[in-house]
Structures are given as C-alpha cells and as structure tokens.
Design a protein around this motif. Structure first.
Motif, short mmCIF file in Angstrom:
data_model
loop_
_atom_site.label_atom_id
_atom_site.label_comp_id
_atom_site.label_asym_id
_atom_site.label_seq_id
_atom_site.Cartn_x
_atom_site.Cartn_y
_atom_site.Cartn_z
N GLU A 317 0.91 -1.07 0.14
CA GLU A 317 0.28 -0.27 -0.04
C GLU A 317 1.01 1.32 0.21
N GLU A 318 1.66 1.36 1.17
CA GLU A 318 2.63 2.61 0.73
C GLU A 318 3.72 2.20 -0.39
N ASP A 319 3.93 1.25 -1.18
CA ASP A 319 4.26 1.23 -2.36
C ASP A 319 3.57 1.82 -3.46
N LYS A 320 2.73 1.84 -3.49
CA LYS A 320 1.44 2.13 -4.37
C LYS A 320 1.19 3.61 -4.38
N GLU A 321 1.36 4.24 -3.09
CA GLU A 321 1.03 6.04 -2.73
C GLU A 321 1.99 6.18 -3.60
N ALA A 322 2.77 6.03 -3.28
CA ALA A 322 4.67 6.31 -3.40
C ALA A 322 4.42 6.83 -4.70
N ALA A 323 3.96 5.52 -5.49
CA ALA A 323 3.69 5.30 -6.80
C ALA A 323 3.00 6.52 -7.51
N LEU A 324 2.25 6.50 -6.57
CA LEU A 324 0.70 7.16 -7.84
C LEU A 324 0.88 8.88 -7.10
N TYR A 325 1.34 9.25 -6.27
CA TYR A 325 2.49 10.19 -6.26
C TYR A 325 3.30 11.00 -7.54
N LYS A 326 4.27 9.79 -7.67
CA LYS A 326 4.92 9.79 -8.48
C LYS A 326 4.02 9.95 -9.84
N ALA A 328 1.52 11.84 -10.47
CA ALA A 328 0.87 11.98 -10.39
C ALA A 328 1.92 13.92 -10.25
N HIS A 329 2.30 14.08 -9.95
CA HIS A 329 3.55 15.44 -9.58
C HIS A 329 5.04 15.32 -10.16
N GLY A 330 5.55 14.51 -10.31
CA GLY A 330 6.81 13.93 -10.81
C GLY A 330 6.50 14.49 -12.24
N LYS A 331 8.03 15.37 -11.58
CA LYS A 331 8.70 16.07 -13.44
C LYS A 331 9.04 15.48 -14.15
N PHE A 332 8.36 15.92 -15.16
CA PHE A 332 8.93 15.20 -16.69
C PHE A 332 9.90 15.38 -16.56
N SER A 333 11.19 14.01 -17.75
CA SER A 333 12.31 14.17 -18.61
C SER A 333 12.45 15.11 -19.38
N SER A 334 13.43 16.39 -19.34
CA SER A 334 13.55 17.28 -20.08
C SER A 334 13.22 16.89 -21.60
N LEU A 335 13.75 15.50 -21.58
CA LEU A 335 12.97 14.90 -23.22
C LEU A 335 11.41 14.58 -23.66
N LEU A 336 11.10 14.70 -22.60
CA LEU A 336 9.94 14.06 -22.71
C LEU A 336 8.75 15.66 -22.58
N GLU A 337 9.78 16.39 -21.92
CA GLU A 337 8.69 17.83 -21.76
C GLU A 337 8.75 18.38 -22.92
N ASP A 350 -0.02 16.46 -21.56
CA ASP A 350 1.21 16.04 -20.21
C ASP A 350 0.31 15.30 -19.00
N GLN A 351 -1.29 15.86 -18.47
CA GLN A 351 -1.78 15.16 -18.25
C GLN A 351 -2.67 14.09 -18.50
N LYS A 352 -3.05 14.15 -19.70
CA LYS A 352 -3.63 12.39 -20.07
C LYS A 352 -2.41 11.47 -19.92
N ILE A 353 -0.76 11.86 -20.42
CA ILE A 353 0.23 10.73 -19.81
C ILE A 353 -0.36 10.55 -18.39
N ARG A 354 0.26 10.94 -17.67
CA ARG A 354 0.05 11.01 -16.23
C ARG A 354 -1.51 10.11 -15.88
N SER A 355 -2.28 10.20 -16.73
CA SER A 355 -3.29 9.37 -16.41
C SER A 355 -3.71 8.18 -16.81
N THR A 358 -1.47 6.57 -14.02
CA THR A 358 -1.97 6.17 -12.83
C THR A 358 -3.31 5.26 -12.55
N ARG A 359 -3.73 5.34 -13.89
CA ARG A 359 -4.04 3.71 -14.40
C ARG A 359 -3.18 2.35 -14.20
N ILE A 360 -2.17 2.44 -14.76
CA ILE A 360 -1.22 1.84 -14.52
C ILE A 360 -0.62 1.55 -13.27
N VAL A 361 -0.39 1.81 -12.09
CA VAL A 361 0.06 2.39 -11.40
C VAL A 361 -1.62 1.26 -10.37
#
Length: 459
Positions: A317-326, A328-337, A350-355, A358-361
C-alpha cells in the motif's frame, strides 16, 4: 574555448544530447583541445555510459586537474560505474576536500564507501569458498533433513500451469546440465524431485543490504524447474540461457528464480568461487542497479530454508501510494517535456500521460511497463511523440533514446526497464503493419497515428 561553442555545449548538455558534444569536440585536433574541452568531453562520455573512454580523456589532463574538484568528481563517477569502488572513494574524497558541501559528491562518496565495503566482503567470502573447495570440505548430509516440505509449495492452478513439470529423469538432468554447463547442486535436485518447479508459499528472503526491491529483503515469484517444456523452467523460453543471453545477466551460473519485477532482477546460483562442478552460492542480481550482485546464502538449501512469508514485509500500500504520487506530480524528463511542448493534436498531453500511468499503477501497484494493453499504449504514445519531433528516426536510434523519456526519466521515471520489452513491441507493431519503414526511417502509419491520438484524447 569560444563563448558561442560553450553555449552550444551547455544547451546540448541540458538536452541530454551528449553524443552531439562528443562528435563536435572530436573534430577539434587533440593538441588544440584545452582543459575545459577535454573535461567536457570526459563528462559527455560519462553521460553516454562510456566510462573507459571518459577515464582516457580525463587522465590526459590529470596534472592540470589535481586542484579541481570537478575533475576529481568526473574521475570518481567513471570509476564508480566501472565498479572500481575503492579508487572511486579516493576520487570523491579528494573532490570533497577541495570543495566541501557538494551534495552530489557527498552522495557518491557515501555510495562508493558502501559498495567498496560490500566488494571487499564478497572477495573475502569467495576466497574462503575457494579455499574450502580445495580442501574438500563439502557436506555429505542428506538435503533438507529435519525440514518438512509438505507445505512448501503453493498449490494454485497458475503455479502448476506456468512452473510445474513432471519429476525430472536422470537423463533429463544430465541433458539440462550439459546445456547449462554447470552441475546442479544436490539440494536443488532433491527439491525438484519432490516437485519440479513451482511457487513457494514463502517468497521473501531477508538481506542485510538494500536492493532495488526493498531495504531489507528480496522477493521471488517462483522457482524454475528442470526442463524445457515450461517457459519458467531452467531451459525454457524464459529460463536461464534466455536471461543471460537476451537480458544481459552475468554468465556466472544459473538463473533459478524469477522475481516480481518481470525481469529487472533474478536469483542465481553463483559458481565463480566453486567452479562449474562445485557447490554454488545463491545471489540476487539487480539489473536496475547495473547488475549488482547481493549475496543471499551459502548454498541452495540454506536459501530455501531462509525463505519467509511476504506478510512479514508487506509494504504494497505504501509503495502504491508513492508510485501514484510520482505519476501525478513527478517532473517530466527534459526530453519528454520537450516532446510534449509542440503537441496540438491533444489538449493537455501531459495530463493525459499522467492519467494513463495512474491507471497502470492502480492496476499493478507500481510504475512499470510490460506487455499489457496499457503498457503498449504508453509505448505507442512515446513513439508517436518522439517520431513527431524527430521524423528521421531509425530503429537503432529509437532503441537508444527510449530510456531517456520515462524509463530513466528522473522524478517521472521508473528507475529501469527491460530493453527486450521495447524490441518485442517494435517487432509486433512492424509485423501488424502499424509501424512502417521508409529509407531506413520508422514511423506509424497515418491511420494508426490517428488511433493513438484518439486514445490519448479519451484518456
């Protein structure tokens, strides 16, 4: 160095275009490259993971670099990744003495000290193992005496279907050993004759050192049986030869357990100290940490006896929460951005990718792409974004750049990936006609591009 050149090199460095830096600086005659140019060339080689080349360049300016903390850091960085940890410690320590307080230097010094100590322990242990083998001190005890195996195995249909084979005959054992090139330990043979492969009820093994899986243990998915019939058997489709030849695991023994990371780490029998006919140790090999080896047990029987229930380490559960936060909020790499910036076909790409991520996690409990439907969508999205900005991309170029988008994407990243998954995805998309090749360059068909865009809009 010319200021215009410095600015260009700085831009390429920020954009992770390190090969561009190398190509340009190598056009400058060697005798005309100054200290700054050679230092930047060494840094670029380091960033390209060409550490021997980096050392060669940096050692050319060793005399001028003795009072430069940056030169010592770059030397240490190359030595660290070449697993020359004691030398790396010296380099980072000198850099820290010249300029105290640099966080990167302090971090790499800490890691180098830890790995140097681990390396020393391993060398001492292996030396003792070799001496014991020469002295002929192998145990003649019956394997698993005083241990009941009645409740050892998980009796699920999945375990039977994916791992379990008929008990091995002596002829099959001899054939598998010949193919592997190693004599299998008596305790492994004894367990496989009791049940030939499967998933144990206890799937965790305690460790004294952290791995990419956890701070204090590793986990296995199953134990490979003796055979070729099942994919998860020693010489099956996903067996030991496959993991060594296709996934790059060290050719030092036999892969005996797969792990929940789907290829990012394995458990192996290690024959380095005992020879191909001796009693191997059991080790964990971590692809995500440059195939780092962590000692687990003196022998296979000790490994089996040491397995404990996953309930003792349940942090899902803790691992999943950390991955969901990542995601949702993690900064994209310079290449992806940079690839997302010019997109007009999909609003808030960017929000579509995060969405999607999130479903994967939510589905897996962690952030990783494999061969499932959502992972394939993310492979498609990354390919579309990259080839949209770089239409003259070859297959080789794409495979080389893939990891810079999400796999090793920093905050919004997975910390590792299996190159085989990307190659298989490319093969499938080419086979079904969704990726076409023109003059050596690869791209999606217009029809499939429209499908990917529509899936993104609906994400």
């Amino acid at each position: 160095m010319d200021q215009t050149l410095i600015e260009q090199l700085n831009r390429w460095h920020e954009e992770d275009e390190h090969q561009q830096i190398v190509d340009l600086l190598l056009t400058v005659p060697e005798e005309e490259r100054g200290y700054e140019a050679v230092g930047r060339l060494g840094r670029a080689y380091n960033n390209l993971e060409l550490y021997e080349e980096a050392l060669d360049q940096l050692e050319n300016i060793a005399e001028a670099g003795q009072q430069d903390p940056v030169w010592h850091f770059r030397i240490g960085f190359a030595l660290y990744h070449l697993k020359r940890y004691e030398e790396a410690v010296q380099a980072f320590r000198t850099s820290d003495n010249l300029k105290a307080g640099d966080e990167n230097t302090e971090l790499f010094l800490k890691w180098s000290l830890q790995k140097a100590e681990k390396q020393q322990r391993q060398e001492l242990r292996m030396a003792a193992k070799r001496a014991a083998a020469v002295a002929g001190s192998a145990s003649a005890e019956v394997p698993f005496s005083n241990m009941s195996l009645e409740d050892f195995w998980d009796d699920s249909e999945y375990a039977k279907q994916e791992y379990q084979s008929e008990p091995p005959t002596d002829e099959l054992i001899a054939s598998i050993e010949e193919e592997l090139g190693y004599k299998l330990p008596a305790s492994y043979l004894a367990l496989m004759k009791q049940q030939n492969g499967g998933i144990p009820n206890n799937t965790c093994f305690p460790t004294e050192e952290p791995t990419s899986w956890a701070e204090d243990h590793i986990a296995i998915t199953g134990i490979l049986g003796i055979g070729r019939e099942k994919s998860y058997s020693l010489c099956g489709d996903l067996g030991s030869p496959f993991m060594i030849e296709d996934w790059g695991y060290p050719d030092i023994g036999v892969v005996i357990c797969d792990c929940p990371s789907a290829g990012h780490d394995v458990v192996m029998l290690d024959y380095r100290a005992c020879g191909r006919d001796g009693e191997p140790e059991v080790i964990h090999v971590d692809q995500e940490l440059d195939y780092e080896i962590t000692f687990l047990a003196e022998n296979f029987e000790a490994f089996i006896r040491g397995l404990v229930s996953a309930e003792e380490y349940d942090t899902s559960e803790e691992d999943k929460e950390a991955a969901l936060y990542k995601v949702a909020h993690g900064k994209f790499s310079s290449l992806l951005e940079g690839l997302c910036t010019p997109v007009t076909e999909v609003k808030q790409i960017d929000q579509k990718i995060r969405s999607i991520c999130t479903r994967i996690v939510e589905k897996k409990g962690y952030f990783s792409f494999h061969a499932d439907e959502l992972s394939y969508l993310m492979y498609d999205v990354q390919f579309w974004l990259y080839t949209k900005s770089y239409p003259d991309t070859t297959r080789e170029q794409y495979l080389a750049v893939y990891e810079k988008m999400i796999a090793f994407g920093g905050e919004f990243g997975q910390g590792g990936y299996a190159p085989g998954w990307i190659s298989e995805w490319l093969d499938r998309r080419e086979k079904d006609g969704r990726i076409v090749q023109e003059n050596g360059h690869i791209r999606f068909t217009d029809q499939f591009t429209a499908e990917v865009i529509q899936q993104l809009r609906e994400a």
